[in-house]
Design a protein around this motif. Sequence first.
Motif, short mmCIF file in Angstrom:
data_model
loop_
_atom_site.label_atom_id
_atom_site.label_comp_id
_atom_site.label_asym_id
_atom_site.label_seq_id
_atom_site.Cartn_x
_atom_site.Cartn_y
_atom_site.Cartn_z
N UNK A 161 0.83 -1.21 0.00
CA UNK A 161 0.00 0.00 0.00
C UNK A 161 0.86 1.26 0.00
N UNK A 162 1.93 1.24 0.80
CA UNK A 162 2.80 2.42 0.87
C UNK A 162 3.57 2.64 -0.43
N UNK A 163 3.79 1.55 -1.17
CA UNK A 163 4.44 1.67 -2.48
C UNK A 163 3.45 2.12 -3.55
N UNK A 164 2.18 1.80 -3.35
CA UNK A 164 1.15 2.07 -4.37
C UNK A 164 0.58 3.47 -4.27
N UNK A 165 0.26 3.90 -3.05
CA UNK A 165 -0.45 5.17 -2.88
C UNK A 165 0.51 6.31 -2.56
N UNK A 166 0.13 7.50 -2.99
CA UNK A 166 0.89 8.71 -2.69
C UNK A 166 0.96 8.90 -1.17
N UNK A 167 2.04 9.50 -0.70
CA UNK A 167 2.23 9.68 0.74
C UNK A 167 1.13 10.51 1.39
N UNK A 168 0.45 11.31 0.57
CA UNK A 168 -0.61 12.15 1.12
C UNK A 168 -1.90 11.38 1.40
N UNK A 169 -2.02 10.15 0.86
CA UNK A 169 -3.22 9.34 1.07
C UNK A 169 -3.19 8.74 2.47
N UNK A 170 -4.26 8.93 3.21
CA UNK A 170 -4.33 8.44 4.60
C UNK A 170 -4.71 6.97 4.61
N UNK A 171 -3.92 6.17 5.30
CA UNK A 171 -4.10 4.72 5.32
C UNK A 171 -4.34 4.23 6.74
N UNK A 172 -5.32 3.35 6.90
CA UNK A 172 -5.60 2.71 8.18
C UNK A 172 -5.45 1.20 7.98
N UNK A 173 -4.64 0.56 8.82
CA UNK A 173 -4.40 -0.87 8.65
C UNK A 173 -5.06 -1.67 9.78
N UNK A 174 -5.76 -2.73 9.38
CA UNK A 174 -6.45 -3.59 10.33
C UNK A 174 -5.75 -4.95 10.42
N UNK A 175 -5.88 -5.63 11.56
CA UNK A 175 -5.17 -6.91 11.77
C UNK A 175 -5.74 -8.03 10.89
N UNK A 176 -5.02 -9.12 10.83
CA UNK A 176 -5.41 -10.25 10.00
C UNK A 176 -6.50 -11.09 10.63
N UNK A 177 -7.75 -10.73 10.37
CA UNK A 177 -8.91 -11.47 10.85
C UNK A 177 -9.87 -11.67 9.68
N UNK A 178 -10.82 -12.61 9.77
CA UNK A 178 -11.83 -12.74 8.71
C UNK A 178 -12.57 -11.42 8.50
N UNK A 179 -12.99 -11.17 7.26
CA UNK A 179 -13.59 -9.89 6.90
C UNK A 179 -14.78 -9.52 7.77
N UNK A 180 -15.63 -10.50 8.05
CA UNK A 180 -16.82 -10.23 8.87
C UNK A 180 -16.43 -9.69 10.24
N UNK A 181 -15.46 -10.34 10.89
CA UNK A 181 -15.03 -9.90 12.23
C UNK A 181 -14.35 -8.55 12.18
N UNK A 182 -13.55 -8.33 11.16
CA UNK A 182 -12.88 -7.04 11.01
C UNK A 182 -13.90 -5.91 10.93
N UNK A 183 -14.92 -6.10 10.10
CA UNK A 183 -15.91 -5.04 9.91
C UNK A 183 -16.80 -4.84 11.13
N UNK A 184 -17.07 -5.91 11.86
CA UNK A 184 -17.94 -5.79 13.03
C UNK A 184 -17.21 -5.22 14.24
N UNK A 188 -13.06 -4.61 14.55
CA UNK A 188 -11.86 -3.79 14.42
C UNK A 188 -12.11 -2.49 13.69
N UNK A 189 -12.93 -2.54 12.64
CA UNK A 189 -13.15 -1.33 11.85
C UNK A 189 -13.87 -0.23 12.67
N UNK A 190 -14.91 -0.56 13.44
CA UNK A 190 -15.52 0.47 14.28
C UNK A 190 -14.54 1.11 15.28
N UNK A 191 -13.63 0.30 15.83
CA UNK A 191 -12.62 0.85 16.74
C UNK A 191 -11.71 1.82 16.01
N UNK A 192 -11.32 1.46 14.79
CA UNK A 192 -10.47 2.35 13.98
C UNK A 192 -11.22 3.62 13.63
N UNK A 193 -12.51 3.49 13.33
CA UNK A 193 -13.33 4.67 13.00
C UNK A 193 -13.37 5.64 14.18
#
Length: 381
Positions: free
Chosen positions: A56-79, A81-86
């Motif tokens: 991601x850091x190689x792909x996106x411009x440095x000005x793009x804001x990136x949030x990284x979530x841990x390696x969990x199934x998508x359903x659990x991440x969205x239910x 980890x993602x709310x905590x990051x929000x």
Amino acid sequence: MTGGRDKIKIGIDAKWYFEGPPSGHVVVRNLVNNVLANPLGFDIYLILNSKDKQLARETFDKSVKLIFLPGLPNLLLNMLALPLAARRYKLDIVVYQNFGSFWPAKLFKVAYIHDVLFLDMPKYYTRGERFYFKKMTSLARAANMIITISNHEKRRIVDHQIAAEGDVKVVHHGVDENFKPLSDYPEAEVKEVEERYRLPAQYILYVGRVNVRKNISKLITAMPLIKSKIQMLIVGERGAETSVLQRQIAELDLNNRVIFTGHVPLADLYIIYARATVFCFPSFAEGFGLPPLEAMKCGVPVVVSNRTAMPEVCGDAAVYINPDEPVHIALKISELLGDRIYYAQKVAAGLKHVKQFTWQRAANLLLTLIAEAYAYRKHHS
């Protein structure tokens, strides 16, 4: 891209940007690229998997804001980890892919639901898939807004009482600009792909998943009935259905006429599309159905099923078939192959029709609809 404090902070679930379900990956990659190109005043945060941090850091411009979530199934991440990051990044809005979340209460939650076909057509899904996807509908009921990909899917979502009609908005997919007619590609590149895949002089093309819902079996059954000895190319990740189809091909003595390529790189796929004589997509059910539009953009006439969202997506540009009837499939393909004027008319119609489907238009509409719904909620809260 810098964001001031006065801007609305929107987090976009972009975990499929680098890999994911084939169709989801295409959608997320194209929407994200076009949202970043024209953020319409939003302060954009991309939500990604931590395993993709370096990429991601190689792909996106440095000005793009990136949030990284841990390696969990998508359903659990969205239910979870993602709310905590929000909450941590003080996001105002989050766009979730398929699976949303019940919290935080103040967060404006947008569920981008690709389809809920499993509700009406459970036979095309395993018990595990149906159980997993069922969570999508319950979580979607907690969303402030649902974005889906066709009016046909919107109707399904409303009919199943997942959301009220006014809370469901439609954003059609776009088509990658790299799809183009054969004459637009360098001859050397075309020749290289022809040799790599041993492409026949003429072929019917299918691109997509190889599973029961895609109805490739009926297309294979139609092959001996087509008034031509044209060959067929099946492009897509090999699945459990592949061995069943290969037995069918052998029984019909079509081993020399039907070719499985498996998955192919995108750069090769562009040319494989453009080199096709006819594109056929006999699927029983689609939430949208992007491959026919990709074929149209390559100047290839399209034969598609007359079911679900495909008439909405393909309009008058496609030739329609009854997917249950191999005789009808063969008849419609034969009509195209046997009439040069009709063939040319469908090529021209497809090239014209597909112009309305761009990813920039899709991204702009997505952000505009979200901005309007968010403003309405703020005004009425």
